[in-house]
Write an enzyme that holds these catalytic residues in place. Structure first.
Site, PDB file in Angstrom:
ATOM      1  N   LYS A  43      15.711  74.290  19.262  1.00  0.00           N
ATOM      2  CA  LYS A  43      15.113  75.892  19.247  1.00  0.00           C
ATOM      3  C   LYS A  43      13.659  75.754  19.973  1.00  0.00           C
ATOM      4  CE  LYS A  43      16.626  77.948  15.773  1.00  0.00           C
ATOM      5  NZ  LYS A  43      16.683  78.024  14.283  1.00  0.00           N
ATOM      6  N   ARG A 112      11.357  78.828  10.976  1.00  0.00           N
ATOM      7  CA  ARG A 112      12.761  78.772  11.460  1.00  0.00           C
ATOM      8  C   ARG A 112      12.987  76.880  11.611  1.00  0.00           C
ATOM      9  NH1 ARG A 112      13.436  82.095  17.096  1.00  0.00           N
ATOM     10  NH2 ARG A 112      15.623  81.795  16.355  1.00  0.00           N
ATOM     11  N   GLY A 121      23.517  73.363   7.751  1.00  0.00           N
ATOM     12  CA  GLY A 121      22.983  72.818   6.490  1.00  0.00           C
ATOM     13  C   GLY A 121      21.484  72.752   6.166  1.00  0.00           C
ATOM     14  N   MET A 123      17.413  74.378   6.398  1.00  0.00           N
ATOM     15  CA  MET A 123      17.151  75.587   5.737  1.00  0.00           C
ATOM     16  C   MET A 123      17.125  76.650   6.610  1.00  0.00           C
ATOM     17  SD  MET A 123      13.212  76.684   4.789  1.00  0.00           S
ATOM     18  CE  MET A 123      13.280  77.755   6.267  1.00  0.00           C
ATOM     19  N   ARG A 356      20.358  78.560  23.723  1.00  0.00           N
ATOM     20  CA  ARG A 356      21.065  77.046  23.473  1.00  0.00           C
ATOM     21  C   ARG A 356      22.054  76.994  24.151  1.00  0.00           C
ATOM     22  NH1 ARG A 356      22.047  77.222  17.263  1.00  0.00           N
ATOM     23  NH2 ARG A 356      23.596  78.826  17.166  1.00  0.00           N
ATOM     24  N   HIS A 476      40.132  65.480   0.578  1.00  0.00           N
ATOM     25  CA  HIS A 476      41.537  65.140   0.404  1.00  0.00           C
ATOM     26  C   HIS A 476      42.458  65.941   1.478  1.00  0.00           C
ATOM     27  CE1 HIS A 476      45.613  65.760  -0.992  1.00  0.00           C
ATOM     28  NE2 HIS A 476      45.529  64.625  -1.179  1.00  0.00           N
ATOM     29  N   ARG A 639      55.654  43.526  19.836  1.00  0.00           N
ATOM     30  CA  ARG A 639      55.128  42.570  18.888  1.00  0.00           C
ATOM     31  C   ARG A 639      56.212  41.953  18.091  1.00  0.00           C
ATOM     32  NH1 ARG A 639      51.253  45.002  14.458  1.00  0.00           N
ATOM     33  NH2 ARG A 639      53.255  45.884  13.636  1.00  0.00           N
ATOM     34  N   SER A 810      45.405  41.077  21.880  1.00  0.00           N
ATOM     35  CA  SER A 810      45.240  42.208  21.723  1.00  0.00           C
ATOM     36  C   SER A 810      44.499  42.410  20.380  1.00  0.00           C
ATOM     37  CB  SER A 810      46.615  42.983  21.984  1.00  0.00           C
ATOM     38  OG  SER A 810      46.396  44.309  21.374  1.00  0.00           O
ATOM     39  N   THR A 813      42.678  45.996  15.522  1.00  0.00           N
ATOM     40  CA  THR A 813      41.298  46.070  14.582  1.00  0.00           C
ATOM     41  C   THR A 813      41.710  46.904  13.293  1.00  0.00           C
ATOM     42  OG1 THR A 813      41.259  48.122  16.148  1.00  0.00           O
ATOM     43  CG2 THR A 813      39.842  46.202  16.760  1.00  0.00           C
ATOM     44  N   CYS A 877      44.586  47.314  20.307  1.00  0.00           N
ATOM     45  CA  CYS A 877      45.756  48.187  20.124  1.00  0.00           C
ATOM     46  C   CYS A 877      45.591  48.942  18.586  1.00  0.00           C
ATOM     47  CB  CYS A 877      47.005  47.708  20.066  1.00  0.00           C
ATOM     48  SG  CYS A 877      47.138  46.128  18.800  1.00  0.00           S
ATOM     49  N   TYR A 897      42.228  46.947  28.660  1.00  0.00           N
ATOM     50  CA  TYR A 897      42.738  48.157  28.456  1.00  0.00           C
ATOM     51  C   TYR A 897      42.592  48.620  27.006  1.00  0.00           C
ATOM     52  CZ  TYR A 897      46.308  45.759  26.039  1.00  0.00           C
ATOM     53  OH  TYR A 897      47.405  44.827  25.350  1.00  0.00           O
TER      54      TYR A 897
HETATM   55  P1  ADP Z   1      19.814  79.736  12.901  1.00  0.00           P
HETATM   56  O1  ADP Z   1      19.345  78.444  13.488  1.00  0.00           O
HETATM   57  O2  ADP Z   1      20.249  79.979  11.973  1.00  0.00           O
HETATM   58  O3  ADP Z   1      20.291  80.675  14.079  1.00  0.00           O
HETATM   59  P2  ADP Z   1      17.458  81.208  13.579  1.00  0.00           P
HETATM   60  O4  ADP Z   1      15.971  80.549  13.208  1.00  0.00           O
HETATM   61  O5  ADP Z   1      17.629  81.382  14.804  1.00  0.00           O
HETATM   62  O6  ADP Z   1      18.178  80.678  12.852  1.00  0.00           O
HETATM   63  O7  ADP Z   1      17.075  82.806  12.911  1.00  0.00           O
HETATM   64  C1  ADP Z   1      17.850  83.431  12.063  1.00  0.00           C
HETATM   65  C2  ADP Z   1      18.085  84.814  12.705  1.00  0.00           C
HETATM   66  O8  ADP Z   1      16.669  85.517  12.373  1.00  0.00           O
HETATM   67  C3  ADP Z   1      18.459  84.922  13.983  1.00  0.00           C
HETATM   68  O9  ADP Z   1      19.032  86.340  14.014  1.00  0.00           O
HETATM   69  C4  ADP Z   1      16.799  85.198  14.834  1.00  0.00           C
HETATM   70  O10 ADP Z   1      17.219  85.976  15.870  1.00  0.00           O
HETATM   71  C5  ADP Z   1      16.276  85.924  13.652  1.00  0.00           C
HETATM   72  N1  ADP Z   1      14.858  85.607  14.026  1.00  0.00           N
HETATM   73  C6  ADP Z   1      14.231  84.561  13.953  1.00  0.00           C
HETATM   74  N2  ADP Z   1      12.776  84.737  14.348  1.00  0.00           N
HETATM   75  C7  ADP Z   1      12.403  85.915  14.378  1.00  0.00           C
HETATM   76  C8  ADP Z   1      11.670  86.552  14.675  1.00  0.00           C
HETATM   77  N3  ADP Z   1      10.428  85.986  14.960  1.00  0.00           N
HETATM   78  N4  ADP Z   1      11.554  88.206  14.828  1.00  0.00           N
HETATM   79  C9  ADP Z   1      12.701  88.728  14.614  1.00  0.00           C
HETATM   80  N5  ADP Z   1      14.004  88.342  14.515  1.00  0.00           N
HETATM   81  C10 ADP Z   1      13.674  86.765  14.170  1.00  0.00           C
HETATM   82 MG    MG Z   2      19.588  81.092  15.581  1.00  0.00          MG
END
Ligand code: ADP
Ligand code: MG
Ligand code: MG
Length: 929
Positions: A43, A112, A121, A123, A356, A476, A639, A810, A813, A877, A897
């Site tokens: 990011k 962020r 997973g 924050m 991204r 499971h 085999r 062969s 594993t 194999c 192979y």
């Molecule tokens: P994630 O990795 O879960 O996508 P983000 O950090 O991208 O989390 O942000 C979650 C949401 O908050 C996204 O919709 C992002 O566009 C919005 N957001 C993040 N920073 C800002 C900001 N500075 N102003 C407005 N919206 C933001």
């Molecule tokens: Mg995002």
């Protein structure tokens, strides 16, 4: 391999001012750039790159991953980090002409998380940080919009309370829902400023009650707490599990992005959205995404309101739409890959918040790679790396027809087992069986459970697909369905399954038994209603084009493990270049063979055994002829008999019960019993009594405490040479017969479980003698080889000796992993989950080859074997032969192979091509991870 503690030498204390911890971006330039994903996270690198490209990005700064790694060690942030953060904040404040959370025009920021690989997973983002009882009023005044200010503040308390102070979401939701009820409104946006102020007061009480402290009013304290919470979230259970599944290094750490807020919730000329530059599900070249007006952050994806398709933006705000298209097209050209982006519109002005490389399905990956080559964006060589080998599986399983109806995604869970399933919901295994019915064409049902247990197997068996609300990729449900080749979405946490009430709740909707849902096990999506499905498309022309680009790079052959002609034909269609493992025991399970096989095992003398084997000979010969025919011109490794013989006989316990109950059985039961034991030569009820006790005696004779280490493999052929003789005869007679019909046959006879060269010599002598006999009788010869499976550590150690007798190796594993670790593959699941959770093992060694340990044996045996016999042909194999990281290892180790199940042949071909091409292209190549 990653460990959580660094070696002492890497713990440096004296780095004072040398490390740059904080990278600013804004005002048209950034300290960092797009290449610095290791440092800035994905990011942060994207924000820096977009800033440098002159795109409208709210300014801010990124605290780099090194600070996170240090935090992991010391559980605090150093003075340098604090100082550099304060400097960057001051710079940001100067640029904006605002102060964090103070003054008439307070600066608010988002905090962020963001690591090198996008990773669920960790924050969640905190928005509107800097608001407190005072600055909320300033914001109200400044924006002339008290509702907006209160809405922003309540969001902050809620997000901060949840992710920094660990207060459960529902504690806040309860307050919010109660307020909506009280005001008789449906939508969040219907609550006015006054109502929101009441919510804020309540939220503060929630914080006080659960966190035993007040919501922090000091903006800098908010920032520090949020930053450290991001660092800590790297170690969240969910994040750890995700890293383990995706093989991401635990030591990478996450960066923290602090960024000036822009507001999508300012009113009807503001909004927020997400999108892709191409369709990530099916790969078509179309602008794809969703947005919401008057909304902030995650409103679009959270399901509180239904977002609008992005093409609508063209009508609402044509200028912004054009600008967004122009920017994202530029981004795609710049990164030469499909982009997944986030944007916010504040009062009609567009801001970019993230870009991204977009995750995509295998289908889309192949199509987009081809498009981009056609568009001249990437070369064919680069295109090879745009598809993860495992993604090719998408072409071999059914898919959802996304065009068939409107797609409403209810929830997204883990893509536990690929494919599509459409059916009616059932909540118990018994109901699944009942509803599916007993016809051969079962009614389609989807078994929905919180999680599955072994007691659910009968329901899983008949269900089209499985959906669970809990559990991960090794739960499971996930493991069993992958084994069954059945679609499964696991751990869809947003779904509340109530098995007692027989209903599930999600997105405020209730689903009952009999309602239709559709599952996409490839992406983890749970979709409302009854979508159509599309058949698998292994002969998709675009897949062919793609494989035609990849294959020429490959230096290693790919074979398949196939026991019967049907599988061999299938494998060949997928591009297998031979059979690496034909397991003869599976041939004996057929209806016509089992009686002879059982007679052979029951025989307590050589004469009777030979008589039974004689009956098996023509049947086995026919099997081999079928496989040879299917593989005309390609090598086939056969085999000799491997499993412990008791596998062909009834269980000891069952026999004991049968013997005990026999005297009391009625006529009907006795008839049934007779039917069951007719295979063993029982002709009348009168025979039964004697037969059962003979059987029990033989089963007890064969009983072993550790059958996997017992009377099996070459030990069978050495103690009962007539078995090897029969098999060799069947192989060579079939080979000569086929050759006479113009089929090109290349048999490779493989002796299993060899530990000493003398075992090998013993069995090879039998095979060669029988070959000579057959060739003489038939007056015709075929070329063949005799070799061995390396599946015991001792065999790897004395491989130079064994190679004197073996013309090929062969690596088996599966057994080699069992015998090297001393783990029983069938029982390992008792310890494996704990081992993975504790980080004692990074991966299931039966799924991905343990390169450190078992891999050493593979390497050593290959080297030692080739020292004796430079032309030694070496392959693998075991299950690992179709697993990409193991395939790559095999390539580096110089194997000739890999051999895998037919359905993994495509994956293995691509993995082998990538391994070879990576050497010449040095391509990080834009892997989609
Ligand atoms: P994630 O990795 O879960 O996508 P983000 O950090 O991208 O989390 O942000 C979650 C949401 O908050 C996204 O919709 C992002 O566009 C919005 N957001 C993040 N920073 C800002 C900001 N500075 N102003 C407005 N919206 C933001
Ligand atoms: Mg995002
Ligand atoms: Mg998030």
């Amino acid at each position: 391999m990653a460990t959580m503690t660094l070696p002492e030498t890497e713990v440096k204390d004296n780095k004072k001012s040398t490390t740059k911890y904080v990278y600013s971006f804004g005002g048209g330039k950034a300290d960092g750039n797009g290449k610095m994903k290791d440092v800035l996270g994905g990011k942060g690198a994207g924000l820096a790159e977009m800033t440098n490209a002159g795109l409208p990005v709210p300014p801010g700064f990124t605290i780099q991953t090194e600070a996170c790694r240090e935090y992991m060690k010391t559980a605090s942030s150093s003075k340098d980090v604090e100082r550099q953060m304060d400097e960057a904040l001051a710079k940001l404040e100067a640029l904006q002409g605002q102060k964090l959370g103070t003054g008439e025009n307070p600066l608010l920021v988002s905090v962020r998380s963001g690591s090198k690989f996008s990773m669920p997973g960790m924050m969640d983002t905190i928005l509107n940080l800097g608001l407190n009882d005072k600055s909320v009023e300033a914001l109200a005044k400044r924006s002339n919009n008290p509702r907006f200010a209160a809405d922003s503040y309540r969001r902050l308390i809620q997000m901060f309370g949840n992710v920094v102070l660990d207060i459960e979401k529902h504690a806040f939701d309860e307050v919010f829902d109660a307020k909506k009820k009280q005001k008789k409104t449906k939508l969040d946006t219907d609550l006015d400023a006054k109502a929101l102020q009441e919510v804020i007061a309540e939220y503060k009480k929630v914080v006080k009650k659960h966190a035993k402290r007040d919501f922090p009013q000091d903006p800098r304290e908010q920032l520090v707490m949020a930053r450290d919470a991001v660092f800590r979230s790297w170690q969240n259970e969910g994040a750890k599990v995700y890293r383990r599944i995706n093989n991401i290094d635990d030591m990478l750490g996450t960066a923290v992005n602090v960024q000036a807020m822009v507001y999508g919730n300012l009113g009807d000329t503001s909004g927020t959205g997400v999108g892709f530059t191409r369709n990530p599900a099916i790969g078509t070249k179309e602008f794809y995404g969703e947005f919401l007006m008057n909304a902030q952050g995650e409103d679009v994806v959270s399901g509180v309101r239904t977002p609008v398709p992005i093409l609508e933006l063209q009508k609402v705000m044509p200028d912004v739409y054009d600008q967004l298209r122009e920017i994202t097209t530029r981004l795609e050209k710049h990164y030469k890959d499909i982009q997944d982006f986030e944007f916010t519109i504040q009062d009609g002005k567009l801001y970019m918040l993230q870009t991204r490389v977009g995750k995509r399905t295998g289908l889309a990956a192949v199509r987009i790679a081809i498009q981009m080559v056609d568009e001249g964006l990437i070369t064919k060589e680069e295109a090879i790396f745009r598809v993860e080998p495992n993604q090719l599986y998408d072409f071999l399983v059914p898919r959802l027809d996304e065009k068939s109806t409107k797609v409403e995604v209810l929830a997204t869970g883990l893509p536990a087992s690929p494919g599509a399933a459409v059916g009616q919901i059932v909540f118990t295994a018994d109901e699944a069986v009942k509803m599916a019915g007993h016809d051969t064409a079962k009614k389609p049902v989807i078994l929905v459970r919180a999680e599955t247990t072994p007691e659910d197997i009968h329901g899983m068996e008949v269900a089209k697909g499985i959906l669970t609300s809990r559990g991960g990729m090794t739960s499971h449900a996930a493991v069993v369905t992958r084994g069954m080749g059945k679609c499964c979405v696991a751990g869809a946490g947003d779904i509340d399954v109530n098995e007692k009430a027989r209903e599930m709740r999600v997105k405020g909707q209730v689903f009952k038994e009999g309602d239709w849902i559709s599952l996409d096990g490839t992406t983890g999506r749970v979709i409302k209603g009854k979508l159509g499905t599309l058949d698998p498309s292994p002969d998709d022309p675009e897949l062919q084009t793609f494989m035609n680009w990849a294959d020429p790079h490959r230096k290693m052959k790919v074979r398949a493990n196939a026991d019967i002609p049907r599988d061999a034909i299938q494998a060949r269609a997928f591009g297998a270049e031979g059979i690496g493992l034909c397991r003869t025991e599976h041939m004996f399970f057929g209806e016509e063979k089992l009686p002879h096989m059982r007679a052979m095992i029951l025989a307590d003398n050589e004469k009777d055994r030979r008589a039974a084997l004689k009956k098996l000979l023509p049947l086995q010969r026919k099997d081999f002829a079928g496989v040879f025919k299917a593989m005309d011109g390609l090598p086939v490794t056969i085999r000799t008999l491997d499993p412990p013989l008791h596998e062909f006989l009834p269980r000891r316990e069952d026999l004991m019960v049968e013997i005990a109950t026999f005297p009391h059985a009625g006529t009907k039961e006795k008839k049934e019993l007779l039917k069951r034991y007719s295979d063993y030569g029982a002709k009348s009820v009168g025979d039964l009594k004697r037969l059962l006790s003979t059987l029990l005696a033989r089963v007890e004779q064969l009983h072993e405490f550790n059958p996997m280490l017992g009377h099996r493999g070459c030990r069978l052929g050495i103690t009962y040479p007539e078995i090897t003789e029969m098999q060799a005869r069947a192989i060579f007679e079939a080979a000569v017969d086929c050759t006479k019909k113009g089929i090109k046959v290349l048999p490779e006879v493989m002796i299993p479980l060899v530990a000493t060269v003398k075992e090998m010599a013993n069995q090879a002598a039998i095979v060669r003698r029988v070959a000579d006999e057959v060739f003489k009788e038939k007056g015709s010869k075929v070329e063949y080889m005799v070799g061995t499976m390396i599946e015991l550590p001792r065999a790897a150690l004395v491989a130079d000796e064994i190679a004197k007798e073996a013309q090929f190796f062969s690596f088996g594993t599966n057994d080699l992993t069992q015998t090297t670790f001393g783990f029983s593959r069938d029982d390992v699941n008792k310890v494996l989950p704990t081992y993975l959770a504790e980080g004692i093992l990074k991966q299931d060694p039966f799924a991905a080859l343990d390169q450190e340990g078992v891999g050493q044996l593979v390497k050593m045996a290959t080297e030692r074997g080739r020292k004796t016999r430079p032309t030694l042909k070496v392959g693998i194999c075991g299950e690992h032969g179709g697993e990409p990281s193991s395939v790559e290892f095999c390539y580096r180790t110089g194997l000739n192979y890999v051999s895998c199940s037919p359905f993994r042949v495509l994956t293995a071909r691509l993995a082998a091509a990538q391994a070879a091409a990576a050497e010449t292209l040095k391509g990080e190549g834009g892997r989609t991870k």
